[in-house]
Motif scaffolding. Structure first.
Motif, PDB file in Angstrom:
ATOM      1  N   GLN A 107      64.458  15.495  33.187  1.00 10.22           N
ATOM      2  CA  GLN A 107      63.481  14.689  32.437  1.00 10.22           C
ATOM      3  C   GLN A 107      62.966  15.463  31.226  1.00 10.22           C
ATOM      4  N   LEU A 108      62.796  16.760  31.393  1.00 14.16           N
ATOM      5  CA  LEU A 108      62.298  17.587  30.293  1.00 14.16           C
ATOM      6  C   LEU A 108      63.301  17.641  29.153  1.00 14.16           C
ATOM      7  N   LYS A 109      64.579  17.674  29.474  1.00 17.50           N
ATOM      8  CA  LYS A 109      65.605  17.731  28.447  1.00 17.50           C
ATOM      9  C   LYS A 109      65.660  16.448  27.624  1.00 17.50           C
TER      10      LYS A 109
ATOM     11  N   LYS B  15      55.252  16.474  29.059  1.00 19.27           N
ATOM     12  CA  LYS B  15      56.079  17.675  28.914  1.00 19.27           C
ATOM     13  C   LYS B  15      55.433  18.871  29.617  1.00 19.27           C
ATOM     14  N   THR B  16      54.147  19.039  29.436  1.00 14.81           N
ATOM     15  CA  THR B  16      53.434  20.148  30.079  1.00 14.81           C
ATOM     16  C   THR B  16      53.434  19.984  31.592  1.00 14.81           C
TER      17      THR B  16
ATOM     18  N   LYS C 267      63.066  14.618  26.890  1.00 10.04           N
ATOM     19  CA  LYS C 267      61.804  14.452  26.139  1.00 10.04           C
ATOM     20  C   LYS C 267      61.842  15.222  24.848  1.00 10.04           C
TER      21      LYS C 267
ATOM     22  N   LEU D 241      55.718  18.460  33.361  1.00  8.95           N
ATOM     23  CA  LEU D 241      57.067  18.750  33.827  1.00  8.95           C
ATOM     24  C   LEU D 241      57.317  20.257  33.886  1.00  8.95           C
ATOM     25  N   ILE D 242      56.830  20.980  32.882  1.00  7.60           N
ATOM     26  CA  ILE D 242      56.981  22.438  32.880  1.00  7.60           C
ATOM     27  C   ILE D 242      56.239  23.046  34.065  1.00  7.60           C
TER      28      ILE D 242
END
Length: 161
Positions: free
Chosen positions: A157-159, A84-85, A161, A87-88
């Protein structure tokens, strides 16, 4: 949206091929010039042409290089972070990069138009320089779209997770 991505993929593939042709052209022209110089018949304007082809080769390769993650990246720290980090970080750097290259593409386009209006040409062969500047600006625009595609995919992808 898929049709747009396919169109930009096609453009990226053609730009990659054009960049390769520029590299081959640089090689052939440089070798011919060296042989010509040996026999006291250098090729007039070869330095200008090689310079133009070098700039185009780099510009044409940028979208493909970014798309395939062929650039140099420092991932010693980032690779240890959570998905997640990462991807951000990818989204934020992608937004910053796409903004930068969009501005560069825009300003280069304006500069190319100014060169055309002023009638600027190369020193020896009198080739119009604005064509090279506009081609590089177009490559930066394509690079901007390729970066934004990566941002959109990372956001998707972030959405999930």
């Amino acid at each position: 949206m898929n049709l747009i991505w396919k169109a930009f993929q096609w453009i990226t593939d053609k730009a990659k091929a054009a960049g390769g042709l520029c590299l081959v052209g640089m090689t052939v022209l440089t070798c011919a010039d060296i042989i010509g110089r040996f026999f006291k018949y250098p090729i007039f304007g070869s330095v200008e042409l090689v310079t133009f082809m070098g700039a185009l080769a780099v510009a044409f390769a940028l979208p493909f290089t970014h798309q395939t993650n062929g650039h140099i990246g420092v991932e010693l720290v980032v690779r240890r972070l959570t998905l997640k980090t990462r991807l951000i970080i990818h989204i934020l750097t992608g937004l910053a990069g796409s903004t930068l290259f969009a501005v560069v593409a825009w300003r280069m386009w304006v500069y190319g138009l100014n060169l055309n209006q002023a009638g600027e040409v190369s020193m020896n062969l009198q080739l119009p320089e604005y064509l090279i500047v506009l081609a590089v600006a177009a490559c930066f625009f394509v690079l901007t779209i390729v970066i934004l595609r990566g941002v959109i995919e990372a956001f998707g992808q972030l959405k999930t997770k």
